[in-house]
Design an enzyme around this catalytic site. Structure first.
Site, PDB file in Angstrom:
ATOM      1  N   GLY A   1       0.791  -1.225   0.000  1.00 37.88           N
ATOM      2  CA  GLY A   1       0.000   0.000   0.000  1.00 37.88           C
ATOM      3  C   GLY A   1       0.820   1.271   0.000  1.00 37.88           C
ATOM      4  O   GLY A   1       0.281   2.355   0.219  1.00 37.88           O
ATOM      5  N   PRO A  50       4.820  -4.704  -1.449  1.00 39.14           N
ATOM      6  CA  PRO A  50       4.511  -3.598  -2.351  1.00 39.14           C
ATOM      7  C   PRO A  50       3.981  -4.109  -3.689  1.00 39.14           C
ATOM      8  O   PRO A  50       4.497  -5.085  -4.238  1.00 39.14           O
ATOM      9  CB  PRO A  50       5.859  -2.895  -2.536  1.00 39.14           C
ATOM     10  CG  PRO A  50       6.890  -3.899  -2.164  1.00 39.14           C
ATOM     11  CD  PRO A  50       6.268  -4.901  -1.244  1.00 39.14           C
ATOM     12  N   ARG A  65       1.785  -1.595  -6.241  1.00 37.71           N
ATOM     13  CA  ARG A  65       1.868  -0.418  -7.116  1.00 37.71           C
ATOM     14  C   ARG A  65       3.218   0.280  -7.008  1.00 37.71           C
ATOM     15  O   ARG A  65       3.679   0.880  -7.974  1.00 37.71           O
ATOM     16  CB  ARG A  65       0.725   0.552  -6.808  1.00 37.71           C
ATOM     17  CG  ARG A  65       0.943   1.483  -5.640  1.00 37.71           C
ATOM     18  CD  ARG A  65      -0.304   2.269  -5.310  1.00 37.71           C
ATOM     19  NE  ARG A  65      -1.391   1.362  -4.982  1.00 37.71           N
ATOM     20  CZ  ARG A  65      -2.657   1.538  -5.364  1.00 37.71           C
ATOM     21  NH1 ARG A  65      -2.988   2.583  -6.068  1.00 37.71           N
ATOM     22  NH2 ARG A  65      -3.569   0.654  -5.023  1.00 37.71           N
ATOM     23  N   TYR A 120     -12.232   4.804  -8.675  1.00 33.39           N
ATOM     24  CA  TYR A 120     -11.781   5.476  -7.440  1.00 33.39           C
ATOM     25  C   TYR A 120     -11.588   6.976  -7.606  1.00 33.39           C
ATOM     26  O   TYR A 120     -10.916   7.592  -6.780  1.00 33.39           O
ATOM     27  CB  TYR A 120     -10.400   4.960  -6.987  1.00 33.39           C
ATOM     28  CG  TYR A 120     -10.105   3.503  -7.016  1.00 33.39           C
ATOM     29  CD1 TYR A 120     -10.853   2.597  -6.262  1.00 33.39           C
ATOM     30  CD2 TYR A 120      -9.019   3.022  -7.744  1.00 33.39           C
ATOM     31  CE1 TYR A 120     -10.524   1.251  -6.262  1.00 33.39           C
ATOM     32  CE2 TYR A 120      -8.683   1.678  -7.735  1.00 33.39           C
ATOM     33  CZ  TYR A 120      -9.436   0.801  -6.997  1.00 33.39           C
ATOM     34  OH  TYR A 120      -9.092  -0.520  -6.983  1.00 33.39           O
ATOM     35  N   CYS A 162     -18.802   3.323 -24.224  1.00 37.15           N
ATOM     36  CA  CYS A 162     -20.142   3.909 -24.164  1.00 37.15           C
ATOM     37  C   CYS A 162     -20.588   4.125 -22.719  1.00 37.15           C
ATOM     38  O   CYS A 162     -21.534   3.487 -22.244  1.00 37.15           O
ATOM     39  CB  CYS A 162     -21.129   3.035 -24.920  1.00 37.15           C
ATOM     40  SG  CYS A 162     -20.791   3.074 -26.676  1.00 37.15           S
ATOM     41  N   GLU A 163     -19.878   4.979 -22.032  1.00 31.45           N
ATOM     42  CA  GLU A 163     -20.193   5.353 -20.656  1.00 31.45           C
ATOM     43  C   GLU A 163     -19.730   6.789 -20.472  1.00 31.45           C
ATOM     44  O   GLU A 163     -18.602   7.126 -20.851  1.00 31.45           O
ATOM     45  CB  GLU A 163     -19.382   4.507 -19.647  1.00 31.45           C
ATOM     46  CG  GLU A 163     -19.624   3.031 -19.666  1.00 31.45           C
ATOM     47  CD  GLU A 163     -20.921   2.604 -19.008  1.00 31.45           C
ATOM     48  OE1 GLU A 163     -21.371   3.310 -18.078  1.00 31.45           O
ATOM     49  OE2 GLU A 163     -21.485   1.589 -19.427  1.00 31.45           O
ATOM     50  N   TYR A 172      -2.629  -1.843 -11.626  1.00 33.72           N
ATOM     51  CA  TYR A 172      -4.095  -1.894 -11.640  1.00 33.72           C
ATOM     52  C   TYR A 172      -4.686  -1.294 -12.914  1.00 33.72           C
ATOM     53  O   TYR A 172      -5.778  -0.735 -12.899  1.00 33.72           O
ATOM     54  CB  TYR A 172      -4.679  -1.225 -10.384  1.00 33.72           C
ATOM     55  CG  TYR A 172      -4.084  -1.802  -9.115  1.00 33.72           C
ATOM     56  CD1 TYR A 172      -4.470  -3.069  -8.666  1.00 33.72           C
ATOM     57  CD2 TYR A 172      -3.097  -1.126  -8.405  1.00 33.72           C
ATOM     58  CE1 TYR A 172      -3.903  -3.626  -7.534  1.00 33.72           C
ATOM     59  CE2 TYR A 172      -2.517  -1.678  -7.268  1.00 33.72           C
ATOM     60  CZ  TYR A 172      -2.919  -2.919  -6.841  1.00 33.72           C
ATOM     61  OH  TYR A 172      -2.356  -3.470  -5.729  1.00 33.72           O
TER      62      TYR A 172
HETATM   63  C1  LIG Z   1      -3.407  -5.082  -2.713  1.00 32.40           C
HETATM   64  C2  LIG Z   1      -2.564  -5.641  -1.667  1.00 32.40           C
HETATM   65  C3  LIG Z   1      -1.208  -5.310  -1.606  1.00 32.40           C
HETATM   66  C4  LIG Z   1      -0.560  -4.317  -2.528  1.00 32.40           C
HETATM   67  O1  LIG Z   1      -1.118  -3.046  -2.465  1.00 32.40           O
HETATM   68  P1  LIG Z   1      -0.388  -1.867  -3.260  1.00 32.40           P
HETATM   69  O2  LIG Z   1      -1.211  -0.665  -2.983  1.00 32.40           O
HETATM   70  O3  LIG Z   1      -0.423  -2.234  -4.698  1.00 32.40           O
HETATM   71  O4  LIG Z   1       0.993  -1.780  -2.741  1.00 32.40           O
HETATM   72  C5  LIG Z   1      -0.436  -5.925  -0.640  1.00 32.40           C
HETATM   73  N1  LIG Z   1      -0.964  -6.812   0.230  1.00 32.40           N
HETATM   74  C6  LIG Z   1      -2.273  -7.151   0.195  1.00 32.40           C
HETATM   75  C7  LIG Z   1      -2.779  -8.133   1.154  1.00 32.40           C
HETATM   76  C8  LIG Z   1      -3.111  -6.578  -0.748  1.00 32.40           C
HETATM   77  O5  LIG Z   1      -4.396  -6.904  -0.758  1.00 32.40           O
END
Ligand SMILES: *Cc1c(COP(=O)(O)O)cnc(C)c1O
Length: 433
Positions: free
Chosen positions: A249, A292, A294, A335, A362-363, A391
């Site tokens: 995340g 990690p 993203r 999002y 078409c949205e 993503y």
């Molecule tokens: C989605 C997810 C990640 C990765 O999240 P990012 O925002 O892409 O870093 C890591 N661990 C779990 C359990 C997730 O669901």
């Protein structure tokens, strides 16, 4: 073009360049839309994540959350760089194994792993299953009994933390659909159940507080809660965790407004907190795992589109349409995610208009960039949207029967097609007459 300087580069011809390859050359060879990754950037990010741990001299594992971008070539690259990976479905597990990820480095996540998927993971002898709920313990136990085998598990908990991010990607709070709730004692019962099970070897605990998080504070709070929990479990159950998995995340840069800490700095702050808390709690230092997604894949890719039609209602709105859209990047619709756009042939040209970049679907919600500052565009211009490596392709669809784009890896001036563009015939592969 300083505003995009740290996610893209510009070559001597004044064109956008990706991994040393001129973007206009890429378009000529592979068409549009095309998602182009700068491979060196992926490798550098991975190195920085690893360095933070190595400098601190800690036992660790970095597992790439492959839902961000799952491709055979990506699993190969990540495996070669020494990482493991997370999978969240039988399909991702299948791809990871085919891509050459060693099974012992794979962890399996998800809130509703199907019995067939669990069986597949057990058969493949993957590294561990991140157990999410009581039903899953039952399913898994049945499979292990039938197959007369055992497996390592890590217990996923929801520590009761609200991360500052979009609510759809916040996952650590008490009402999250993921993991055993800590506050109500659910997590304690789960641990008890796992410890009583001879077929599941509990190796540690996991939390993931959400995605696209910029403030390291959320992670530090998670560390505090997790160590508190481990201390309690040590006393109550005589349980010593070998693994403390803090999830992923880590926030990344999509637009100039995003100012993430560099991965090594972010990770170092987390490591420092873990060391301190573990020491205070007088616990043995567990292996620290992070996941990690993203942060590894996101900023490394740029999507190139061809500009087509436009619509101007003077004083009301200006739309510039491209040959992709929500089918290759649904994040703005899903999002309200923000991106920037610029012209691949003239990335440094002065901005002359503010437009909404839309796709061909078409949205009305098929928007890629709202309020994009661009020079005047013409049909045939190549529009680039950076930071589309996570993503995007993995959430792509065939909506309106549009084929999914091609994906290329670019490094040292060479481009390699790693996912070919879908054809109309591909899209009918599952249709029966
Ligand atoms: C989605 C997810 C990640 C990765 O999240 P990012 O925002 O892409 O870093 C890591 N661990 C779990 C359990 C997730 O669901």
């Amino acid at each position: 073009m300083t505003r995009i300087a740290d996610t893209v580069a510009i070559n001597q011809a004044g064109h956008l360049e990706i991994g040393g390859v001129d973007s206009l050359k890429l378009v000529k060879e592979f068409g549009t839309p095309v998602i182009a990754y700068d491979v060196k950037r992926i490798k550098t990010t991975i190195k920085h994540f690893k360095q933070a741990f190595e400098t601190a001299g800690l036992p660790y594992r970095v597992t790439y959350a492959s839902k961000a971008f799952s491709a055979l070539a990506m699993y190969r690259l990540v495996a070669d760089a020494g990482l493991g990976c997370d999978v969240v479905s039988g399909g991702e597990l299948y791809a990871a194994l085919k891509g050459g990820m060693p099974p012992e480095r794979i962890e399996f996540h998800g809130n509703n792993k199907l019995p067939a998927e669990l069986a597949m993971a057990v058969d493949a002898q993957i590294g561990c299953i991140v157990v999410d709920n009581f039903q899953e313990i039952q399913f898994l136990d049945q499979i292990l009994q039938e197959k007369k085998t055992e497996i390592s598990v890590v217990l996923r908990v929801a520590p009761g933390i609200e991360a500052e991010t979009h609510r759809y990607i916040s996952t650590g709070q008490q009402n999250s659909k993921f993991g055993f709730d800590v506050l109500s004692g659910q997590a304690d019962r789960a641990l008890q159940e796992l410890l009583n099970n001879p077929r599941m070897k509990v190796r540690g605990v996991h939390c993931h507080i959400g995605s696209q998080i910029f403030a390291v504070n959320g992670f530090l709070m998670a560390v505090d809660k997790m160590v508190e929990l481990l201390q309690k479990w040590q006393q109550q159950f005589d349980f010593t965790a070998e693994i403390l998995n803090l999830g992923g995340g880590f926030g990344t840069k999509y637009t100039e407004a995003d100012q993430p800490l560099p991965p090594e700095e972010f990770t170092t702050k987390i490591i420092t907190e873990v060391k301190q808390r573990i020491k205070n709690a007088q616990l043995p230092l567990p292996e620290i795992w992070i996941e990690p997604g993203r942060a590894i894949a996101g900023e490394a890719a740029t999507t190139l589109y061809t500009v087509g039609s436009r619509k101007d209602v003077e004083g009301v709105c200006h739309f510039v349409a491209v040959d992709g859209g929500m089918g290759d990047n649904i994040r703005p619709a899903l999002y309200q995610a923000k991106y920037e756009a610029f012209l691949a042939s003239r990335p440094q040209a002065l901005d002359e208009q503010i437009v909404t970049v839309v796709g061909k679907y078409c949205e009305s919600g098929d928007i890629l960039v709202k309020g994009a500052a661009l020079p005047i565009t013409h049909p045939g211009d190549i529009l680039a949207i950076p930071s589309t490596g996570a993503y995007g392709y993995t959430m792509a669809s065939n909506y309106n029967r549009n084929p999914r784009p091609a994906v290329v890896f670019c490094e040292d001036g060479k481009a390699q097609l790693i996912i070919r563009r879908e054809t109309y015939a591909d899209m009918l592969n599952c249709d029966l007459t």
